[in-house]
Design an enzyme around this catalytic site. Structure first.
Site, short mmCIF file in Angstrom:
data_model
loop_
_atom_site.label_atom_id
_atom_site.label_comp_id
_atom_site.label_asym_id
_atom_site.label_seq_id
_atom_site.Cartn_x
_atom_site.Cartn_y
_atom_site.Cartn_z
CG ASP A 142 4.79 -7.65 0.26
OD1 ASP A 142 4.16 -7.57 1.33
OD2 ASP A 142 4.24 -7.77 -0.84
CD GLU B 193 3.82 -11.18 3.83
OE1 GLU B 193 2.72 -10.96 4.31
OE2 GLU B 193 4.12 -10.85 2.66
CG HIS C 4 0.41 -4.33 7.33
ND1 HIS C 4 1.54 -5.09 7.58
CD2 HIS C 4 0.14 -4.49 6.02
CE1 HIS C 4 1.92 -5.66 6.46
NE2 HIS C 4 1.11 -5.31 5.49
CG ASP C 5 -1.14 -7.96 5.91
OD1 ASP C 5 -1.61 -6.92 5.42
OD2 ASP C 5 -0.08 -8.49 5.50
CG ASP D 203 6.77 -3.57 3.59
OD1 ASP D 203 6.74 -4.61 2.93
OD2 ASP D 203 6.18 -3.42 4.67
C1 GLC Z 1 1.77 -8.75 1.93
C2 GLC Z 1 1.41 -7.49 2.66
C3 GLC Z 1 -0.04 -7.18 2.39
C4 GLC Z 1 -0.20 -6.97 0.90
C5 GLC Z 1 0.35 -8.13 0.09
C6 GLC Z 1 0.54 -7.77 -1.34
O1 GLC Z 1 1.09 -9.86 2.37
O2 GLC Z 1 1.69 -7.64 4.02
O3 GLC Z 1 -0.49 -6.07 3.11
O4 GLC Z 1 -1.56 -6.80 0.60
O5 GLC Z 1 1.59 -8.58 0.55
O6 GLC Z 1 1.65 -6.94 -1.51
#
Ligand code: GLC
Ligand code: CA
Length: 575
Positions: free
Chosen positions: A208, A266, A341-342, A101
């Protein structure tokens, strides 16, 4: 049609690991890198060739490692940089790849860079972060530089007493946003967060919040859509800012182009396919692919994620069609995923986790995912059909900052109104990020075989681990796990159709069944899925050929049946 270039990351299947919850090797209640290494053969045997691990970097863990205090170190309870090198080696020696990540929109407030930045206004690293003076209301009250709401509730600005300015944090106040406008900062990010790991053999990154680095310089107030509260959702203002593509091009040219990597971004809050194509077109080197969020945002509330509104199957079909088709005729690439994971678990969100349906549902979703074009991502536990935490878990059993903060903010705002809190709780039961973060269910020994710690793991274990776990599924031919293995093999055997084919949807308004087609050259397939707990008429699409059953999730069927059983799925080849 253009024959797509066959690059390793296109045909690969990615398995996402959440280090805290995968496997605890030393019985301290937290998962760790040696634990992951001990499961590599299990992962390979499933049919996986790329592993993505969520942040394992040093961190005070306010956001489970997405708040990084040192990019070049591993969170001590997870292991060491040496352990990571062993993990790289364990993957490479089996012909697998490893991606990490990359969290570079923000650091932790405990990162050395931020400590320096906040030490004084004239520190050389002051403008590595985003600092602004206060505004003052007519009555002299201090107010933040704008009304942006942070993703974790409350203002996106934190007042710093010491230097008398606010800093921006789109997420928690312990996650200050880096200032990408500064080229020196960008170079430091490339060196510390990227090159450090690429030199150690890592094969790429999941990036991310990839579209938030360029926020423009104006930082204007967001329009008011949630009246009665100062902070407003502002993603339209800080996502996809003016220099976003320039920054990613630079990152690619200066770092990634020197290695053979896979980069998946993402990409939230980007609904326009033409815009997404700008990120993933292969000609303009920025990202290889992105996660577009429509599928996992289905039903989320307009004012806040945890004001769940529900959705219809036609809505799901619409977004799947849109994001399956958006690369047609282009040189871009896409992803297929429905968990991470979200998110809540897909069986609980999109189908049924009731005891009589959950296995069949999990298999049906496996069929849907394995028939989709793009790089396929599976999240740990999805392969055994893990489901959301039971509904009787109180808010105290939820750990995640996003749900806990929102719950508390509503409690405060409504003076503990049971109706408002009941609605939030219902939403968290469906969408809460914790569901995916429960310890992996390995076997039926205490705490699901995840940890040997006497009082259990860092997070409560699912009550049903004795019924849903890896050990009980490994040797059972009809298990969800073995079905996933079979589906991943089928996807590989027919990769033109399933990984690279063109997507057609049929009968879009039907709210019970989802029937879609895949095409590649003269090859064709039809996928039929019943999303209800009742039998449904299967309307065969007119595909001008004989449909032969390739795979189904109901034993005994030969594909000729006119009705689809509850949560039945079938994949036909058209001859
Ligand atoms: C992304 C991650 C999440 C995190 C956020 C801040 O959305 O997937 O888990 O809380 O970024 O880094
Ligand atoms: Ca451990």
């Amino acid at each position: 049609m253009t024959v797509t270039q066959r690059i390793w990351w296109k045909d690969g299947v990615v398995y996402q690991i959440y280090p805290a919850s995968y496997k605890d090797s030393n019985n301290d209640g937290l998962g760790d890198i040696p634990g992951i290494i001990s499961k590599i053969d299990y992962i390979k045997d499933l049919g996986i060739n790329i592993i993505w691990i969520s942040p394992m970097y040093d961190s005070p863990q306010h956001d489970m490692g997405y708040d990084i205090s040192n990019y070049e170190a591993v969170y001590a309870p997870y292991g060491t940089v040496d352990d990571m090198e062993r993990l790289v080696e364990a993957c490479h020696s089996r012909g697998m790849r490893l991606i990490l990540d990359l969290v570079v929109n923000h650091t932790s407030d405990e990162h050395e860079w931020f400590k320096e930045s906040r030490s004084s206004k004239d520190n050389p690293k002051r403008d590595w972060y985003i600092w602004k003076p206060a505004r003052y209301a007519a009555d002299g009250t201090r107010i933040p530089p704008n009304n942006w709401r942070s993703f974790f509730s409350g203002s996106a600005w934190q007042w710093d007493e010491h230097t008398q300015e606010y800093y921006l944090h789109l997420f928690a106040k312990q996650q200050p946003d880096l200032n990408w406008e500064n080229p020196v900062t960008r170079r430091a990010i490339y060196d510390s967060a990227m090159e450090f790991w690429l030199k150690r053999g890592v094969d790429g990154f999941r990036v991310d919040t990839v579209n938030m680095y360029s926020k423009g310089t104006e930082l204007k107030d967001a329009p008011i859509i949630d009246p009665g509260i100062f902070e407003q959702p502002a993603s339209g203002l800080f996502c996809n800012g003016p220099r976003m593509h320039e920054f990613l091009r630079e990152m690619n040219a200066e770092v990634l182009s020197k290695y053979d990597t896979m980069i998946v971004g993402e990409l939230p809050h980007t609904p326009d396919p033409a815009h997404v194509l700008r990120y993933v077109g292969s000609g303009d080197k920025q990202l290889d692919m992105v996660f577009q969020f429509d599928i996992v945002d289905l039903g989320t509330g307009k004012t806040h994620k945890y004001e769940y509104e529900g959705y219809q199957l036609s809505g799901m079909k619409e977004v799947i069609r849109k994001w399956q088709q958006f690369i047609d005729g282009s040189d871009g690439w896409t992803t297929a995923f429905c968990e991470n994971h979200d998110q809540g678990r897909s069986v609980s969100r999109y189908t049924s986790d009731a005891p009589q349906w959950r296995e069949r549902s999990a298999k049906m979703l496996a069929m849907m995912m394995c028939a989709m074009t793009g790089t396929l991502f599976i999240y740990q536990g999805q392969e055994i059909g893990m489901i959301n935490a039971p509904k009787d878990w109180p808010i105290e059993d939820y750990k995640d900052i996003e749900s806990v903060n929102y719950y508390n903010s509503v409690a405060q705002r409504t003076n503990n109104d049971p109706k408002a809190l009941g609605h939030v709780m219902k939403s968290i039961q469906i969408l809460g990020r914790d569901h995916a973060r429960l310890p992996m269910q390995w076997d039926s020994t205490p705490y699901a075989g995840f940890t040997g710690k006497k009082d259990g793991a860092w997070m409560r274990t699912h009550d049903l681990y004795k019924e849903i776990n890896v050990a009980s599924q490994l040797n059972k031919p009809s298990s969800v796990l073995n079905f996933w293995k079979k589906m991943l093999k089928t996807r590989k055997d027919y990769k033109d159709l399933f990984i690279h084919g063109q997507f057609d949807a049929f009968d879009m308004q039907n709210q019970e069944t989802f029937v879609f087609g895949k095409r590649f050259g003269n090859d064709r397939a039809v996928v039929a899925l019943n999303f209800t707990d009742e039998e449904q008429v299967f309307k065969r699409p007119d595909v001008g050929g004989k449909m032969e059953l390739l795979v189904g999730n109901v034993e005994g069927g030969d594909g000729s049946e006119e009705k689809l059983m509850p949560y039945e799925g079938r994949i036909y080849l058209v001859c």
